[in-house]
Enzyme design. Sequence first.
Site, PDB file in Angstrom:
ATOM      1  N   TYR A 103       9.385 -38.321 -16.877  1.00 46.71           N
ATOM      2  CA  TYR A 103      10.510 -38.952 -16.182  1.00 46.71           C
ATOM      3  C   TYR A 103      11.676 -39.175 -17.141  1.00 46.71           C
ATOM      4  O   TYR A 103      12.303 -40.214 -17.159  1.00 46.71           O
ATOM      5  CB  TYR A 103      10.073 -40.303 -15.603  1.00 46.71           C
ATOM      6  CG  TYR A 103       8.925 -40.255 -14.620  1.00 46.71           C
ATOM      7  CD1 TYR A 103       8.555 -39.090 -13.981  1.00 46.71           C
ATOM      8  CD2 TYR A 103       8.193 -41.415 -14.346  1.00 46.71           C
ATOM      9  CE1 TYR A 103       7.495 -39.063 -13.083  1.00 46.71           C
ATOM     10  CE2 TYR A 103       7.144 -41.402 -13.436  1.00 46.71           C
ATOM     11  CZ  TYR A 103       6.795 -40.217 -12.807  1.00 46.71           C
ATOM     12  OH  TYR A 103       5.759 -40.205 -11.916  1.00 46.71           O
TER      13      TYR A 103
ATOM     14  N   TRP B  89       2.263 -32.479  -0.923  1.00 41.50           N
ATOM     15  CA  TRP B  89       1.515 -33.254   0.072  1.00 41.50           C
ATOM     16  C   TRP B  89       2.015 -33.016   1.492  1.00 41.50           C
ATOM     17  O   TRP B  89       1.264 -33.210   2.453  1.00 41.50           O
ATOM     18  CB  TRP B  89       1.522 -34.735  -0.284  1.00 41.50           C
ATOM     19  CG  TRP B  89       0.833 -35.017  -1.587  1.00 41.50           C
ATOM     20  CD1 TRP B  89       1.270 -35.809  -2.598  1.00 41.50           C
ATOM     21  CD2 TRP B  89      -0.429 -34.494  -2.030  1.00 41.50           C
ATOM     22  NE1 TRP B  89       0.379 -35.801  -3.645  1.00 41.50           N
ATOM     23  CE2 TRP B  89      -0.682 -35.012  -3.315  1.00 41.50           C
ATOM     24  CE3 TRP B  89      -1.380 -33.629  -1.464  1.00 41.50           C
ATOM     25  CZ2 TRP B  89      -1.827 -34.697  -4.043  1.00 41.50           C
ATOM     26  CZ3 TRP B  89      -2.529 -33.309  -2.202  1.00 41.50           C
ATOM     27  CH2 TRP B  89      -2.735 -33.842  -3.466  1.00 41.50           C
TER      28      TRP B  89
ATOM     29  N   ASP C 190       3.249 -47.993  -7.892  1.00 41.02           N
ATOM     30  CA  ASP C 190       3.806 -47.078  -8.882  1.00 41.02           C
ATOM     31  C   ASP C 190       4.781 -47.838  -9.777  1.00 41.02           C
ATOM     32  O   ASP C 190       5.070 -49.010  -9.543  1.00 41.02           O
ATOM     33  CB  ASP C 190       4.508 -45.890  -8.205  1.00 41.02           C
ATOM     34  CG  ASP C 190       4.293 -44.585  -8.981  1.00 41.02           C
ATOM     35  OD1 ASP C 190       4.412 -44.615 -10.225  1.00 41.02           O
ATOM     36  OD2 ASP C 190       4.000 -43.552  -8.347  1.00 41.02           O
TER      37      ASP C 190
ATOM     38  N   PHE D  79      -0.490 -49.011 -13.664  1.00 46.65           N
ATOM     39  CA  PHE D  79      -1.898 -49.245 -13.310  1.00 46.65           C
ATOM     40  C   PHE D  79      -2.812 -49.365 -14.527  1.00 46.65           C
ATOM     41  O   PHE D  79      -3.963 -49.778 -14.399  1.00 46.65           O
ATOM     42  CB  PHE D  79      -2.434 -48.245 -12.286  1.00 46.65           C
ATOM     43  CG  PHE D  79      -2.194 -46.783 -12.573  1.00 46.65           C
ATOM     44  CD1 PHE D  79      -2.535 -46.199 -13.785  1.00 46.65           C
ATOM     45  CD2 PHE D  79      -1.659 -45.966 -11.591  1.00 46.65           C
ATOM     46  CE1 PHE D  79      -2.348 -44.853 -14.019  1.00 46.65           C
ATOM     47  CE2 PHE D  79      -1.457 -44.606 -11.811  1.00 46.65           C
ATOM     48  CZ  PHE D  79      -1.803 -44.051 -13.025  1.00 46.65           C
TER      49      PHE D  79
ATOM     50  N   HIS E 179      -6.484 -36.148 -13.283  1.00 40.90           N
ATOM     51  CA  HIS E 179      -6.347 -34.916 -14.077  1.00 40.90           C
ATOM     52  C   HIS E 179      -5.264 -35.024 -15.155  1.00 40.90           C
ATOM     53  O   HIS E 179      -5.172 -34.149 -16.016  1.00 40.90           O
ATOM     54  CB  HIS E 179      -6.108 -33.711 -13.166  1.00 40.90           C
ATOM     55  CG  HIS E 179      -4.718 -33.579 -12.628  1.00 40.90           C
ATOM     56  ND1 HIS E 179      -4.226 -32.391 -12.145  1.00 40.90           N
ATOM     57  CD2 HIS E 179      -3.712 -34.489 -12.473  1.00 40.90           C
ATOM     58  CE1 HIS E 179      -2.978 -32.567 -11.739  1.00 40.90           C
ATOM     59  NE2 HIS E 179      -2.648 -33.817 -11.921  1.00 40.90           N
ATOM     60  N   ASP E 180      -4.457 -36.083 -15.109  1.00 37.44           N
ATOM     61  CA  ASP E 180      -3.433 -36.288 -16.143  1.00 37.44           C
ATOM     62  C   ASP E 180      -4.001 -36.859 -17.438  1.00 37.44           C
ATOM     63  O   ASP E 180      -3.315 -36.841 -18.466  1.00 37.44           O
ATOM     64  CB  ASP E 180      -2.362 -37.270 -15.646  1.00 37.44           C
ATOM     65  CG  ASP E 180      -1.453 -36.669 -14.586  1.00 37.44           C
ATOM     66  OD1 ASP E 180      -1.310 -35.429 -14.549  1.00 37.44           O
ATOM     67  OD2 ASP E 180      -0.886 -37.437 -13.796  1.00 37.44           O
TER      68      ASP E 180
ATOM     69  N   ASN F 164      -2.364 -25.601 -17.430  1.00 39.70           N
ATOM     70  CA  ASN F 164      -1.109 -26.328 -17.238  1.00 39.70           C
ATOM     71  C   ASN F 164      -1.240 -27.787 -17.660  1.00 39.70           C
ATOM     72  O   ASN F 164      -0.310 -28.380 -18.221  1.00 39.70           O
ATOM     73  CB  ASN F 164      -0.661 -26.247 -15.784  1.00 39.70           C
ATOM     74  CG  ASN F 164       0.734 -26.788 -15.597  1.00 39.70           C
ATOM     75  OD1 ASN F 164       1.676 -26.358 -16.248  1.00 39.70           O
ATOM     76  ND2 ASN F 164       0.878 -27.766 -14.726  1.00 39.70           N
TER      77      ASN F 164
ATOM     78  N   GLN G 270       1.156 -29.688 -20.385  1.00 42.36           N
ATOM     79  CA  GLN G 270       2.022 -30.721 -19.823  1.00 42.36           C
ATOM     80  C   GLN G 270       1.524 -32.157 -19.959  1.00 42.36           C
ATOM     81  O   GLN G 270       2.337 -33.082 -19.924  1.00 42.36           O
ATOM     82  CB  GLN G 270       2.228 -30.446 -18.323  1.00 42.36           C
ATOM     83  CG  GLN G 270       3.352 -29.484 -18.013  1.00 42.36           C
ATOM     84  CD  GLN G 270       3.958 -29.789 -16.665  1.00 42.36           C
ATOM     85  OE1 GLN G 270       3.336 -29.562 -15.645  1.00 42.36           O
ATOM     86  NE2 GLN G 270       5.167 -30.318 -16.664  1.00 42.36           N
TER      87      GLN G 270
END
Length: 347
Positions: free
Chosen positions: A149, A166, A212, A239, A257-258, A304, A308
């Site tokens: 971001y 989504w 978030d 979080f 998965h991050d 990826n 990333q």
Amino acid sequence: MAVAKEDIYPKKLLEYMEGFMVSKTLFVACELGLFDHLHASQRPLTAEEVAQELGMSTDGTERLLSACAGLQLLITHSDEKGQVVYSNTEMSTTFLTKSSPRSLYHSIEYNSNTIYLCWCYLADAIREGRNQYEKAFGISSKDLFQALYRSEEELVKFMQLMNSIWNVCGRDVITAFNLSEFRSICDLGGCSGALAQQCVSIYPTCKVTIFDLPRVVRVCRDHFLPEENQRILFHEGDFFKDALPEADLYILARILHDWTDERCLELLNKVYQACRPGGGVLVIESLLYEDNSGPLSAQLYTLNMLVQTEGRERKVSEYTHLLNTAGFWDTHTQLTGTHYHSILARK
């Protein structure tokens, strides 16, 4: 002894070698507004007409249109003057025009302008075992989401990416299990609110809280969920650092998965503590086969994740182990037929 044709002409290898050309053709066609223009015209157009109306060279436009036809993104035929004219396929109108509710335009834009640049450093990522934001964009990735971001524009682009994904796959992952028993749902890292909207649309008795970061919530309210919806609430926080709101069900869609296994367990432990008895967690991710043979989409996604993020794609057994270690049980997986699948576990 007969020699297979593949042994003397490496067709598949050539397709792989030139695969980036296919991607870039799609990226550029979207970037130049090709599919939007053909859709708006409401009639087939010649290459010369497209070039004039979009301010491009006729020669370059004709080559791009021809390549898109070869990729089955456009339809060609001859008009009454014998000129070749072009129009969108149904798939292109549905998924490649900005105005379509199922558009992948923003996902394609993010792949072209962000992911594509990171992949230039894939070899470095494999050697070093870490993401390549510093080389690709000249910024530190010590705080992963500060890098993702890194500007207001980049934040909006990332949220548009998630929104488009989504809008296409959300209903499949949310209906993989019957979630009607869960009245209070917390979508952790809910981003643009696309999954929250799917939930309240499909399950009329539920309320969804989007949890978030404050700046993500602000952009969500400003750009993605501007209208008041009494069944979609917002909770600002990190979080990993802040308390989670109590809920019957927590959604973790493309979140785990991050992160590394250690950070995943840290988050899942927090979710378990906050979850009401009898509640659960819905993990939505791309899944690798247990024998490492595929699927190719997940295998590419895990590369990826290397270039990333801090994380990786995982197998069902690996997610089950993480969930069980955090205290969840009765874990079930539903494959959806899309790139993303659903795992439901109970407290």
